[in-house]
Design an enzyme around this catalytic site. Sequence first.
Site, short mmCIF file in Angstrom:
data_model
loop_
_atom_site.label_atom_id
_atom_site.label_comp_id
_atom_site.label_asym_id
_atom_site.label_seq_id
_atom_site.Cartn_x
_atom_site.Cartn_y
_atom_site.Cartn_z
N GLY A 179 0.81 -1.21 0.00
CA GLY A 179 0.00 0.00 0.00
C GLY A 179 0.84 1.27 0.00
N THR A 180 1.95 1.24 0.72
CA THR A 180 2.78 2.43 0.83
C THR A 180 3.30 2.86 -0.55
OG1 THR A 180 3.44 1.78 3.06
CG2 THR A 180 4.88 3.36 1.93
N ASN A 204 -7.76 3.79 9.05
CA ASN A 204 -7.20 2.58 9.65
C ASN A 204 -7.27 2.56 11.16
OD1 ASN A 204 -5.29 4.68 8.85
ND2 ASN A 204 -3.75 3.48 9.93
N GLN A 239 -7.52 -0.54 3.76
CA GLN A 239 -8.30 -1.16 4.83
C GLN A 239 -9.61 -1.78 4.34
OE1 GLN A 239 -7.58 -1.68 8.09
NE2 GLN A 239 -5.56 -0.73 7.95
N SER A 252 -3.41 -3.49 -0.52
CA SER A 252 -2.31 -4.29 0.03
C SER A 252 -2.83 -5.65 0.49
CB SER A 252 -1.72 -3.52 1.23
OG SER A 252 -0.62 -4.20 1.73
N ALA A 253 -2.14 -6.73 0.07
CA ALA A 253 -2.66 -8.09 0.31
C ALA A 253 -2.69 -8.51 1.77
CB ALA A 253 -1.82 -9.10 -0.49
N HIS A 254 -1.75 -7.97 2.58
CA HIS A 254 -1.68 -8.50 3.95
C HIS A 254 -2.83 -8.03 4.84
CE1 HIS A 254 0.22 -5.05 6.30
NE2 HIS A 254 0.49 -4.64 5.08
N THR A 273 12.22 -7.55 -11.17
CA THR A 273 11.59 -8.87 -11.33
C THR A 273 10.40 -8.99 -10.39
OG1 THR A 273 13.73 -9.78 -11.94
CG2 THR A 273 12.06 -11.37 -11.23
N CYS A 294 1.73 1.51 12.68
CA CYS A 294 2.91 2.08 12.04
C CYS A 294 3.60 3.12 12.90
CB CYS A 294 2.53 2.67 10.69
SG CYS A 294 1.54 1.53 9.74
N1 PLP Z 1 -2.65 2.78 4.01
C1 PLP Z 1 -3.34 2.36 5.07
C2 PLP Z 1 -4.69 2.93 5.35
C3 PLP Z 1 -2.82 1.38 5.92
O1 PLP Z 1 -3.53 0.96 6.96
C4 PLP Z 1 -1.54 0.85 5.63
C5 PLP Z 1 -0.91 -0.14 6.52
O2 PLP Z 1 -1.10 -0.15 7.72
C6 PLP Z 1 -0.86 1.34 4.50
C7 PLP Z 1 -1.44 2.30 3.72
C8 PLP Z 1 0.48 0.79 4.12
O3 PLP Z 1 0.34 -0.45 3.50
P1 PLP Z 1 1.58 -1.45 3.39
O4 PLP Z 1 1.83 -1.98 4.76
O5 PLP Z 1 1.13 -2.53 2.45
O6 PLP Z 1 2.72 -0.68 2.84
#
Ligand code: PLP
Length: 384
Positions: free
Chosen positions: A70-71, A152, A180, A200-202, A238, A328
Amino acid sequence: MKVYLDNAATTPVDERVIELMTKVLKENYGNPSSIHAHGRKSRTLIEKSRKKVAAALGVTPGEILFTSGGTEADNMALQCAVKDLGCNHIITSPIEHHAVLYTAERLAQEGSVHLSLVNILPNGHVDIAHLRQLLEEHKDKTSLVSLMHANNEIGNMIDLKEVGGICEEFKAYFHTDTVQTIGHWDIKPKECGVHFLAASAHKFNGPKGIGFIYVDENVQVKPMILGGSQERNMRGGTENLVGIVGLAKSLEISLAEMGEMKERILGFRKRMIERLTSEIEGVVVNGDYNGKTNYIPLNISFPAHKDGEMLLFNLDIAGVSASGGSACSSGSNIGSHVLRALNADSSKSSIRFSFGKYNTMEEVDFTVDRLVEIFSPSKKEVTA
Ligand code: PLP
């Protein structure tokens, strides 16, 4: 008992996803860019995954680019909007994830854009009237509006169609961070006037370190990471084949099982709110928790207590993993920028509990029982 209530930070990987990823890891080692049979096998897996993701969002495969998460997707949306689309004004909110906020601030510091922050209402929602006002005041500029689908920390959601409609009216570009919500809500960017979307997959029981950005086909942007011609020349390097396959599989499973998961989690939320507010005096639930909210996070402020600062730690010792605001920034002890923007009472300790598909009602009750013990009158010595 060990209880995991930090699913907004990350989720356990679904067994079916692990099984598929393990198989691909063992069997598909060819470089997807190689033109021989081993390479073609890997390439086919990537393109099949892209098609699955695109179909889930109702977009074309060419509009999906896999990223490291996501970042990176958030960074790319903002940087490309400024560098390639000529945006010289970014409107975002003070409660965005730092992937958006820090990128917007950097772009503003570099002098490339004017940065506006839209007001947040006391219930944590974006002040839509102020958004309109900002767009009106900066009509002469090319604006990018970057607003997250669901926060989040507190869960508050925007109406994507509403914001997309406003952006269209003012000819602004629209980026939304759906990290989210993807996999937990049915999201169709084309029906909402979205130009960029980050995922973001996780966060939906997939692997870490893999995500994607949707870039509307009518928007022409250049790569942010230069190198090979991967991702249709849009991101050198890659590909994370195993991650990509895992992402597509976990998205497929999440969407298929979304209804069932939502129903169960709503039950957990209800029980937790009812028990905490009736059994611990002075508990406050943050955000619009009964209204326009994501069902996964539940952000609770607890009354002042001698062990207030140690609340998360004490819960951890008792076997419950939760989070103080955004994962974070936890550990850096700077507190939550989201709760600060809401003017939450700083004498209270706030915890974000966030539910997932593997939680049980027994775990919810166990967590509440531990909290009730911590706040029981014999232990409670309220600090002045
Ligand atoms: N954006 C939001 C709203 C998030 O909650 C997060 C992760 O906590 C991110 C972005 C960042 O995603 P990633 O951990 O996949 O870089």
